[in-house]
Design a protein around this motif. Sequence first.
Motif, PDB file in Angstrom:
ATOM      1  N   LYS A   1       0.805  -1.220   0.000  1.00  0.00           N
ATOM      2  CA  LYS A   1       0.000   0.000   0.000  1.00  0.00           C
ATOM      3  C   LYS A   1       0.841   1.274   0.000  1.00  0.00           C
ATOM      4  N   ASN A   2       2.065   1.204   0.472  1.00  0.00           N
ATOM      5  CA  ASN A   2       2.918   2.395   0.510  1.00  0.00           C
ATOM      6  C   ASN A   2       3.805   2.523  -0.723  1.00  0.00           C
ATOM      7  N   LYS A   3       3.687   1.590  -1.631  1.00  0.00           N
ATOM      8  CA  LYS A   3       4.495   1.633  -2.857  1.00  0.00           C
ATOM      9  C   LYS A   3       3.742   2.413  -3.940  1.00  0.00           C
ATOM     10  N   SER A   4       4.424   2.694  -5.030  1.00  0.00           N
ATOM     11  CA  SER A   4       3.787   3.408  -6.135  1.00  0.00           C
ATOM     12  C   SER A   4       2.745   2.513  -6.801  1.00  0.00           C
ATOM     13  N   TRP A   5       1.800   3.141  -7.486  1.00  0.00           N
ATOM     14  CA  TRP A   5       0.741   2.376  -8.153  1.00  0.00           C
ATOM     15  C   TRP A   5       1.340   1.444  -9.197  1.00  0.00           C
ATOM     16  N   PHE A   6       2.409   1.861  -9.862  1.00  0.00           N
ATOM     17  CA  PHE A   6       3.037   1.018 -10.877  1.00  0.00           C
ATOM     18  C   PHE A   6       3.561  -0.275 -10.256  1.00  0.00           C
ATOM     19  N   TYR A   7       4.218  -0.154  -9.113  1.00  0.00           N
ATOM     20  CA  TYR A   7       4.768  -1.327  -8.436  1.00  0.00           C
ATOM     21  C   TYR A   7       3.649  -2.268  -8.004  1.00  0.00           C
ATOM     22  N   ARG A   8       2.589  -1.710  -7.394  1.00  0.00           N
ATOM     23  CA  ARG A   8       1.491  -2.545  -6.897  1.00  0.00           C
ATOM     24  C   ARG A   8       0.808  -3.303  -8.018  1.00  0.00           C
ATOM     25  N   TYR A   9       0.444  -2.600  -9.079  1.00  0.00           N
ATOM     26  CA  TYR A   9      -0.339  -3.247 -10.132  1.00  0.00           C
ATOM     27  C   TYR A   9       0.515  -4.042 -11.109  1.00  0.00           C
ATOM     28  N   SER A  10       1.784  -3.703 -11.258  1.00  0.00           N
ATOM     29  CA  SER A  10       2.631  -4.498 -12.149  1.00  0.00           C
ATOM     30  C   SER A  10       2.828  -5.906 -11.591  1.00  0.00           C
ATOM     31  N   PHE A  11       2.894  -6.039 -10.274  1.00  0.00           N
ATOM     32  CA  PHE A  11       3.019  -7.368  -9.678  1.00  0.00           C
ATOM     33  C   PHE A  11       1.758  -8.201  -9.933  1.00  0.00           C
ATOM     34  N   ILE A  12       0.596  -7.574  -9.814  1.00  0.00           N
ATOM     35  CA  ILE A  12      -0.660  -8.273 -10.070  1.00  0.00           C
ATOM     36  C   ILE A  12      -0.737  -8.700 -11.536  1.00  0.00           C
ATOM     37  N   ILE A  13      -0.385  -7.804 -12.441  1.00  0.00           N
ATOM     38  CA  ILE A  13      -0.415  -8.124 -13.871  1.00  0.00           C
ATOM     39  C   ILE A  13       0.575  -9.247 -14.175  1.00  0.00           C
ATOM     40  N   LEU A  14       1.746  -9.188 -13.568  1.00  0.00           N
ATOM     41  CA  LEU A  14       2.741 -10.229 -13.776  1.00  0.00           C
ATOM     42  C   LEU A  14       2.235 -11.586 -13.279  1.00  0.00           C
ATOM     43  N   THR A  15       1.613 -11.596 -12.109  1.00  0.00           N
ATOM     44  CA  THR A  15       1.073 -12.844 -11.551  1.00  0.00           C
ATOM     45  C   THR A  15      -0.017 -13.408 -12.442  1.00  0.00           C
ATOM     46  N   ARG A  16      -0.914 -12.557 -12.884  1.00  0.00           N
ATOM     47  CA  ARG A  16      -2.003 -13.025 -13.757  1.00  0.00           C
ATOM     48  C   ARG A  16      -1.465 -13.497 -15.107  1.00  0.00           C
ATOM     49  N   SER A  17      -0.464 -12.832 -15.639  1.00  0.00           N
ATOM     50  CA  SER A  17       0.141 -13.276 -16.904  1.00  0.00           C
ATOM     51  C   SER A  17       0.799 -14.642 -16.731  1.00  0.00           C
ATOM     52  N   PHE A  18       1.496 -14.805 -15.630  1.00  0.00           N
ATOM     53  CA  PHE A  18       2.129 -16.086 -15.339  1.00  0.00           C
ATOM     54  C   PHE A  18       1.084 -17.194 -15.253  1.00  0.00           C
ATOM     55  N   MET A  19      -0.013 -16.923 -14.554  1.00  0.00           N
ATOM     56  CA  MET A  19      -1.056 -17.942 -14.397  1.00  0.00           C
ATOM     57  C   MET A  19      -1.815 -18.189 -15.694  1.00  0.00           C
ATOM     58  N   THR A  20      -1.824 -17.213 -16.606  1.00  0.00           N
ATOM     59  CA  THR A  20      -2.440 -17.438 -17.915  1.00  0.00           C
ATOM     60  C   THR A  20      -1.683 -18.520 -18.663  1.00  0.00           C
ATOM     61  N   ILE A  21      -0.394 -18.561 -18.490  1.00  0.00           N
ATOM     62  CA  ILE A  21       0.429 -19.549 -19.200  1.00  0.00           C
ATOM     63  C   ILE A  21       0.501 -20.871 -18.444  1.00  0.00           C
ATOM     64  N   PHE A  22       0.601 -20.799 -17.125  1.00  0.00           N
ATOM     65  CA  PHE A  22       0.812 -22.013 -16.338  1.00  0.00           C
ATOM     66  C   PHE A  22      -0.440 -22.480 -15.578  1.00  0.00           C
ATOM     67  N   TYR A  23      -1.631 -22.118 -16.037  1.00  0.00           N
ATOM     68  CA  TYR A  23      -2.856 -22.518 -15.335  1.00  0.00           C
ATOM     69  C   TYR A  23      -3.041 -24.027 -15.221  1.00  0.00           C
ATOM     70  N   PRO A  24      -2.561 -24.869 -16.163  1.00  0.00           N
ATOM     71  CA  PRO A  24      -2.752 -26.321 -15.969  1.00  0.00           C
ATOM     72  C   PRO A  24      -2.091 -26.841 -14.688  1.00  0.00           C
ATOM     73  N   VAL A  25      -0.972 -26.233 -14.286  1.00  0.00           N
ATOM     74  CA  VAL A  25      -0.295 -26.664 -13.062  1.00  0.00           C
ATOM     75  C   VAL A  25      -1.201 -26.407 -11.857  1.00  0.00           C
ATOM     76  N   PHE A  26      -1.848 -25.250 -11.844  1.00  0.00           N
ATOM     77  CA  PHE A  26      -2.768 -24.934 -10.749  1.00  0.00           C
ATOM     78  C   PHE A  26      -3.907 -25.942 -10.703  1.00  0.00           C
ATOM     79  N   TYR A  27      -4.523 -26.220 -11.855  1.00  0.00           N
ATOM     80  CA  TYR A  27      -5.660 -27.141 -11.880  1.00  0.00           C
ATOM     81  C   TYR A  27      -5.239 -28.569 -11.555  1.00  0.00           C
ATOM     82  N   PHE A  28      -4.057 -28.960 -11.976  1.00  0.00           N
ATOM     83  CA  PHE A  28      -3.554 -30.291 -11.616  1.00  0.00           C
ATOM     84  C   PHE A  28      -3.418 -30.397 -10.103  1.00  0.00           C
TER      85      PHE A  28
END
Length: 183
Positions: A36-63
């Motif tokens: 919450k004390n970081k810049s908006w870019f830092y906060r939301y870039s991590f979320i976007i990165l996580t979601r992008s990662f899960m877009t590619i590796f979602y079968p691992v999660f479902y397995f």
Amino acid sequence: MKIFLIYLVVGIISNFIGPLAKHLAIEDKHSLKENKNKSWFYRYSFIILTRSFMTIFYPVFYFSYYILKRKPQEPVSFEDKLNTSLVKRLRNIGEFNNTAPTEKTNDEKIIEIYTLICSSFRKASSEKQERIPADNLNTIAMKFFKVYEEFGENFMQEHLEYELKKYKNEGLRPEYQRGISLF
């Protein structure tokens, strides 16, 4: 190429529907709270990165979710773990010595009082160009828990101001010079 596009579309859809979406929403909230004390870019870039990662590796999660039957755990911050163990330890010390903090004081108030007392005495000691050991600060905090439970918050604040003035003029009280180790 069509198979890869279908794979990505399913990954994107799984980011917004189903158990993966629920887990990612929890992770997003936790990430925003932790940063919450970081810049908006830092906060939301991590979320976007996580979601992008899960877009590619979602079968691992479902397995893991459906085959191995592992459910995602609720994220817990380091600060929450530390506060929980601090409160538990302070309550154990109070119970052992038959003094405060007791169940009369909730966990959040214990953290608030402990932080207030320690930071106030640290500030006063730095103004005197001294250093009060952590074990002595723990002793001081334990005394103030008792004052809080017996006389209330207003009196505790007044007493804190009095004790800080006394410390600045005369030094640390002899009974505060005994240390209580939390660990």
